[in-house]
Design an enzyme around this catalytic site. Structure first.
Site, short mmCIF file in Angstrom:
data_model
loop_
_atom_site.label_atom_id
_atom_site.label_comp_id
_atom_site.label_asym_id
_atom_site.label_seq_id
_atom_site.Cartn_x
_atom_site.Cartn_y
_atom_site.Cartn_z
N HIS A 24 0.71 -1.34 0.04
CA HIS A 24 -0.24 0.09 0.06
C HIS A 24 0.95 1.25 0.08
CE1 HIS A 24 -3.12 2.83 1.16
NE2 HIS A 24 -4.02 2.04 0.70
N ASP A 41 -7.79 -5.15 -0.03
CA ASP A 41 -8.44 -5.91 -1.01
C ASP A 41 -8.13 -7.56 -0.86
OD1 ASP A 41 -7.53 -3.29 -2.89
OD2 ASP A 41 -9.70 -4.18 -3.05
C1 SDX Z 1 -6.30 0.00 -2.77
O1 SDX Z 1 -4.52 4.54 -1.98
C2 SDX Z 1 -5.54 4.06 -1.32
O2 SDX Z 1 -5.76 4.41 -0.04
C3 SDX Z 1 -5.99 2.61 -2.08
C4 SDX Z 1 -7.06 2.08 -1.16
C5 SDX Z 1 -8.19 2.61 -1.04
O3 SDX Z 1 -8.99 2.48 -0.13
O4 SDX Z 1 -8.55 3.56 -1.73
O5 SDX Z 1 -6.43 1.33 -0.01
C6 SDX Z 1 -7.42 0.78 -2.24
O6 SDX Z 1 -5.98 0.43 -4.00
C7 SDX Z 1 -5.42 -0.85 -2.05
C8 SDX Z 1 -4.27 -1.46 -3.11
C9 SDX Z 1 -4.91 -2.37 -3.87
N1 SDX Z 1 -3.68 -2.88 -4.92
C10 SDX Z 1 -3.11 -3.94 -4.95
O7 SDX Z 1 -3.36 -4.66 -3.97
C11 SDX Z 1 -2.09 -4.35 -6.11
C12 SDX Z 1 -0.79 -4.81 -5.53
N2 SDX Z 1 -0.02 -3.50 -4.85
C13 SDX Z 1 1.01 -2.95 -5.45
O8 SDX Z 1 0.71 -2.62 -7.00
C14 SDX Z 1 1.35 -1.92 -4.78
O9 SDX Z 1 1.83 -2.20 -3.38
C15 SDX Z 1 0.48 -0.56 -4.60
C16 SDX Z 1 0.10 -0.29 -6.05
C17 SDX Z 1 -0.83 -0.89 -3.75
C18 SDX Z 1 1.33 0.49 -4.12
O10 SDX Z 1 2.04 0.96 -4.82
P1 SDX Z 1 3.48 1.97 -4.76
O11 SDX Z 1 3.24 2.93 -3.31
O12 SDX Z 1 4.00 2.73 -5.83
O13 SDX Z 1 4.63 1.11 -4.23
P2 SDX Z 1 5.95 0.68 -5.21
O14 SDX Z 1 4.99 0.05 -6.49
O15 SDX Z 1 6.67 1.72 -5.57
O16 SDX Z 1 6.50 -0.66 -4.31
C19 SDX Z 1 7.51 -0.39 -3.64
C20 SDX Z 1 8.23 -1.77 -3.62
C21 SDX Z 1 8.74 -2.13 -5.34
O17 SDX Z 1 9.99 -2.82 -4.94
P3 SDX Z 1 11.41 -2.27 -5.18
O18 SDX Z 1 11.31 -1.16 -6.48
O19 SDX Z 1 11.50 -1.12 -4.04
O20 SDX Z 1 12.21 -3.32 -5.21
O21 SDX Z 1 7.45 -2.63 -3.29
C22 SDX Z 1 7.33 -3.77 -4.18
C23 SDX Z 1 7.63 -3.05 -5.36
O22 SDX Z 1 7.93 -3.66 -6.50
N3 SDX Z 1 5.96 -4.17 -4.25
C24 SDX Z 1 5.67 -5.50 -4.39
C25 SDX Z 1 3.90 -5.45 -4.05
N4 SDX Z 1 3.73 -4.19 -3.91
C26 SDX Z 1 4.65 -3.37 -3.84
N5 SDX Z 1 6.07 -6.54 -4.54
C27 SDX Z 1 5.43 -7.61 -4.92
N6 SDX Z 1 3.88 -7.72 -4.70
C28 SDX Z 1 3.41 -6.64 -4.33
N7 SDX Z 1 1.88 -6.58 -4.06
#
Ligand code: SDX
Length: 428
Positions: free
Chosen positions: A306, A363
């Protein structure tokens, strides 16, 4: 300098005001930065940038705290209901008995959609995605309520909020029925908010759907937990569109489109397809965790991570308990729940997830509960939208209530081609 941040560019120092929120959050006010320095800031994804102050919802991502108008989400989940929380979010106070009765009555009285609106469903292919229909139909709905479309006309807001909150259910249920080729089932004025949605989705002319009270309560909780979440992508979209002076319906329709994204509200669908992929493929949990960590693999642990929570999402905690309750009431045995639990356990022990503070988010468990109730996967994000609607309405009002409000228009740093002269086509 107290309450000032100092920015130094070359030899020049620029004092920037520090703003402190009611929960102690600190921000540097850069609203005069460009006029003072000629510089703008750059923050792709706005991970470090506040778009506004707000009185609606507070999140402390490090501590896993979520509050609606100052009330802990755990307190509301234990004691309140979705319609009461919707009133709290939109108007800022918990309603009195009379206010809640009147609001509930407006929801009941406004559940029907204009008969002509039904014709729009015939224009969609049977397999149209319900989120596409939802955003289209919300805009179509506004054509039948021109008096509510004028953002200057603030006195009709209660009506507009009640109409939208009530009719979004009918639109959602009708789009589901349309996809099944079944007749539309009209709202039942004797059913409460969630039970009426399930009735319109699952009743058929010859057999009315009777909802198990605990199931309706679990879905009511899911909607409450989704009701607002400060400046998330879809809410920021609603605020951006509202800042242009757009009416409530068009702002909400834009929010629906943003929520549809698989990184946002679409993640609940992504969790189920991920769990199904693991189950049907007989995939090993350890291998899945390794794939989720592998940048070259397409596999992402959906429902994990998140932008704000760097601790367990408090909503996921509540939903994990709800999943247990719903599964035992329905005597529902879903292998996907065990896979989810094992995935969570393995990820929380893994340094990749620990170092990045990746925890289950809202989720991760919500889809399993909806699936147990019989809600089809492609309706999950529609239910998220129904739950999030009160928050979107609250933020639309907050933008319109701001006496210093301005149209949102971010800056950029241009990195494209510099000066070029036109070349006639024969010389290219
Ligand atoms: C919602 O914003 C809100 O409040 C949203 C929400 C709401 O109520 O409105 O809470 C609802 O959208 C919840 C999130 C649902 N999405 C997912 O579950 C999709 C999977 N999660 C990711 O795509 C990600 O964690 C996000 C999109 C939720 C957050 O993305 P960020 O903040 O841009 O984080 P990032 O992609 O920069 O990740 C940081 C690191 C990265 O690795 P490095 O580059 O540091 O090596 O964490 C890794 C990412 O690759 N990472 C994951 C991951 N989520 C982040 N690696 C594997 N699996 C994951 N799910």
């Amino acid at each position: 300098m107290k309450n000032k941040a100092i920015l130094q560019i070359d030899e020049q120092k620029y004092p920037l005001p520090i703003i402190t929120g009611s929960e102690g959050e600190k921000g540097i006010d850069i609203s005069k930065l460009r006029s003072q320095t000629g510089y703008v800031t750059l923050d792709p994804g706005f991970a470090n940038t506040g778009s506004s102050t707000s009185n609606i919802t507070f999140i402390d991502g490090d501590k896993g705290i979520l509050k609606y108008r100052g009330y802990d989400i755990e307190d509301l989940a234990a004691n309140s209901r979705f319609v009461e929380v919707a009133y709290l979010l939109i108007w800022g106070e918990l309603p009195t008995t009379e206010q809640l009765r009147a609001f509930s009555e407006m929801l009941t009285d406004n559940a029907l959609i204009h008969e002509n609106l039904k014709n729009h469903f015939e224009g969609f292919p049977w397999n149209a995605h319900p989120m596409a229909m939802l955003s289209a139909m919300i805009n179509a709905l506004s054509c039948y309520h021109p008096e509510l479309v004028d953002p200057e006309n603030r006195k009709e807001e209660l009506k507009a909020a009640a109409r939208l909150m009530s009719k979004i259910r009918t639109i959602a249920a009708f789009s589901y029925k349309m996809s099944l080729g079944e007749p539309f089932i009209y709202p039942d004025p004797n059913r409460r908010y969630v039970a009426n949605l399930l009735h319109m989705m699952f009743s058929v002319p010859h057999q009315r759907y009777e909802c198990v009270p605990e199931i309706a309560k679990a879905l009511d909780k899911i909607m409450m937990l989704h009701a607002d979440h400060e400046q998330n992508c879809s809410t920021s979209t609603v605020r951006m569109v509202a800042s242009a002076g757009s009416n409530l319906f068009s702002s909400i329709s834009a929010g629906v489109c943003a929520l549809w994204g698989n990184l946002h509200g679409g993640a609940n669908m992504g969790v189920i397809s991920m769990l199904k992929q693991i189950h049907e493929g007989g995939m090993d949990i350890k291998k899945c965790i390794e794939m989720a960590k592998d940048k070259n693999s397409e596999f992402r642990l959906m429902g994990f991570g998140h932008r704000v929570y760097k601790n367990y999402d408090p909503r996921a905690k509540i939903l994990k308990e709800q999943a247990d309750k719903v599964f035992s009431i329905l005597k529902h045995n879903d292998p996907l729940l065990d896979i989810a639990r094992n995935l969570e356990e393995a990820a929380l022990k893994d340094s990749y997830f620990q170092d990045r503070k990746l925890y289950p988010n809202v989720d991760f468990y919500s889809g399993l509960i909806m699936r147990a109730v019989g809600i089809p996967t492609d309706m999950f994000t529609v239910l998220f939208a129904i739950g999030r609607l009160p928050g979107w309405i609250a933020h639309w009002r907050e933008v319109n209530d701001d006496p210093n409000g301005r149209i949102s228009r971010p800056r950029q740093i241009y990195t494209g081609q510099t000066q070029r002269k036109y070349i006639p086509i024969e010389q290219r």
